[in-house]
Write a protein that holds these residues in place. Sequence first.
Motif, PDB file in Angstrom:
ATOM      1  N   LYS A  34       0.476  -0.926  -0.192  1.00 56.13           N
ATOM      2  CA  LYS A  34      -0.164   0.131   0.120  1.00 56.13           C
ATOM      3  C   LYS A  34       1.491   2.230   0.192  1.00 56.13           C
ATOM      4  CE  LYS A  34      -2.853  -1.002   3.622  1.00 56.13           C
ATOM      5  NZ  LYS A  34      -4.100  -0.900   4.763  1.00 56.13           N
ATOM      6  N   GLN A  35       1.869   1.499   0.628  1.00 57.47           N
ATOM      7  CA  GLN A  35       2.923   2.593   0.247  1.00 57.47           C
ATOM      8  C   GLN A  35       3.863   2.470  -0.510  1.00 57.47           C
ATOM      9  OE1 GLN A  35       3.250   4.155   2.947  1.00 57.47           O
ATOM     10  NE2 GLN A  35       1.353   3.778   4.268  1.00 57.47           N
ATOM     11  N   ARG A  38       1.381   2.612  -4.785  1.00 58.10           N
ATOM     12  CA  ARG A  38       0.223   3.610  -5.235  1.00 58.10           C
ATOM     13  C   ARG A  38       0.333   4.077  -6.728  1.00 58.10           C
ATOM     14  NH1 ARG A  38       0.034   7.585   0.112  1.00 58.10           N
ATOM     15  NH2 ARG A  38      -1.478   5.592   1.636  1.00 58.10           N
ATOM     16  N   ASN A  39      -0.642   4.267  -7.655  1.00 58.68           N
ATOM     17  CA  ASN A  39      -0.262   5.161  -8.319  1.00 58.68           C
ATOM     18  C   ASN A  39       0.321   3.739  -9.534  1.00 58.68           C
ATOM     19  OD1 ASN A  39      -0.744   7.533  -8.028  1.00 58.68           O
ATOM     20  ND2 ASN A  39       1.118   8.111  -7.132  1.00 58.68           N
ATOM     21  N   LEU A 116      -7.529   2.457  -9.991  1.00 60.14           N
ATOM     22  CA  LEU A 116      -7.269   2.257  -8.266  1.00 60.14           C
ATOM     23  C   LEU A 116      -8.839   2.122  -7.920  1.00 60.14           C
ATOM     24  CD1 LEU A 116      -3.735   2.961  -7.475  1.00 60.14           C
ATOM     25  CD2 LEU A 116      -4.759   0.864  -8.632  1.00 60.14           C
ATOM     26  N   ASN A 117      -8.833   2.559  -6.335  1.00 59.17           N
ATOM     27  CA  ASN A 117     -10.175   1.801  -5.796  1.00 59.17           C
ATOM     28  C   ASN A 117     -11.066   2.785  -6.156  1.00 59.17           C
ATOM     29  OD1 ASN A 117     -11.576   1.015  -3.866  1.00 59.17           O
ATOM     30  ND2 ASN A 117     -10.512   1.286  -2.423  1.00 59.17           N
ATOM     31  N   ARG A 132      -8.874   8.283  -1.437  1.00 60.13           N
ATOM     32  CA  ARG A 132      -7.873   8.875  -2.502  1.00 60.13           C
ATOM     33  C   ARG A 132      -7.668   8.223  -3.296  1.00 60.13           C
ATOM     34  NH1 ARG A 132      -2.962  10.284   0.128  1.00 60.13           N
ATOM     35  NH2 ARG A 132      -1.915   9.222  -1.101  1.00 60.13           N
ATOM     36  N   ASP A 134      -5.670   7.290  -5.348  1.00 63.91           N
ATOM     37  CA  ASP A 134      -4.142   7.078  -5.664  1.00 63.91           C
ATOM     38  C   ASP A 134      -4.077   5.384  -4.388  1.00 63.91           C
ATOM     39  OD1 ASP A 134      -3.765   7.539  -2.830  1.00 63.91           O
ATOM     40  OD2 ASP A 134      -1.930   8.364  -4.062  1.00 63.91           O
ATOM     41  N   GLU A 135      -5.488   4.681  -4.032  1.00 61.69           N
ATOM     42  CA  GLU A 135      -4.762   3.744  -3.190  1.00 61.69           C
ATOM     43  C   GLU A 135      -5.570   2.537  -3.882  1.00 61.69           C
ATOM     44  OE1 GLU A 135      -5.550   2.805   1.525  1.00 61.69           O
ATOM     45  OE2 GLU A 135      -5.255   4.604   0.056  1.00 61.69           O
ATOM     46  N   ILE A 136      -4.767   1.774  -3.715  1.00 59.08           N
ATOM     47  CA  ILE A 136      -4.747   0.691  -3.479  1.00 59.08           C
ATOM     48  C   ILE A 136      -6.250  -0.569  -3.601  1.00 59.08           C
ATOM     49  CG2 ILE A 136      -4.099  -1.795  -3.607  1.00 59.08           C
ATOM     50  CD1 ILE A 136      -1.338  -0.324  -3.818  1.00 59.08           C
TER      51      ILE A 136
END
Length: 326
Positions: A34-35, A38-39, A116-117, A132, A134-136
């Motif tokens: 997750k860290q 992103r993207n 993503l989400n 967000r 860009d959140e997975i």
Amino acid sequence: MFDDEILEKITPTLIGKWPNTYVFTKCITEDMIKQEGRNLPMAVLRPSIVIASVDEPVVGWIDNYYGATGVFLGAALGVLRSLNGDKKNNAEMIPSDFVINSGLAALWEITCNKTLNNNVGSNETEARSESRSDEIPIYNVVSSPESPITWERFTNLLNLHAPAMATELQVWYPYFALRPNRIHHLIVVFFLHTVPAYLVDFICYCIGKEPKMVKGYEKINKFMNVLSYFTLREWKFYNKNVQNLWQKMGEEDRRLFQFSMTNFDWNNYIIYYTRGLRVYLLKDPLETIPKGKIKHRKLFVAHYTLIALLAFLFYKLVSLLWSYIL
């Protein structure tokens, strides 16, 4: 590098509140993804306890003794007789091919959308920060939101269908139960695991065979202690992302890549689950079922004859003590 002894000593400090290293390392890995991811076109798939397949590669297929499967097989063979757990809790299990199919569907969605989400819902577990972009995305592949089943119902269905798949490899007549009280569980373990193990090993020692039962039950009890953390607790899972994914798929894709647990027939599934345990784990062909049923009936008679004998001896002992006191 640390040796095994040092690692065993420092592990409790390292994992802290986590129940074991398996869960701890999964958490670390997911957080790293997750860290750092992103993207990137990626997702996290979270399956619950994985059990035998529904259809693919074949009905009831399974190739390992992990988790709940080891418990049910040990209980069916008459080796395992108690587990510290609450039978009223949901048994959070999912067929293995449903996990694979949902993972393939998630890959399809990510590849097509390059996003993503985008799933919107009230899923506290799957998407804590959906705001967000860009959140997975996280997919909880679980059964309870759509087709919950308790440990009690699951074990009852296994007890109902297992005799039809009886095997000659059965050690004793099945006498298994989930017991929420730890003291009660430990008493049962002592009398039905430890005492018989030492008795059998003593007989093996006398006749010149290698004693194995005590060591075997030590491993079984250690495994049960790890599993009991989960059978004594219940968590609320959400799978809104998985349900949304299912809705996006076409009719033909749903047929080919089934993973929806809506209206799942647990009774029919467990019929094939017990068959899979017999054929794919025990390597015992279905042609030997008649011989297995004969042994099952013999063990039934032996089991209750032993119970009657022990009850009679206990009665005589109590009567003798009572007469002595008077």
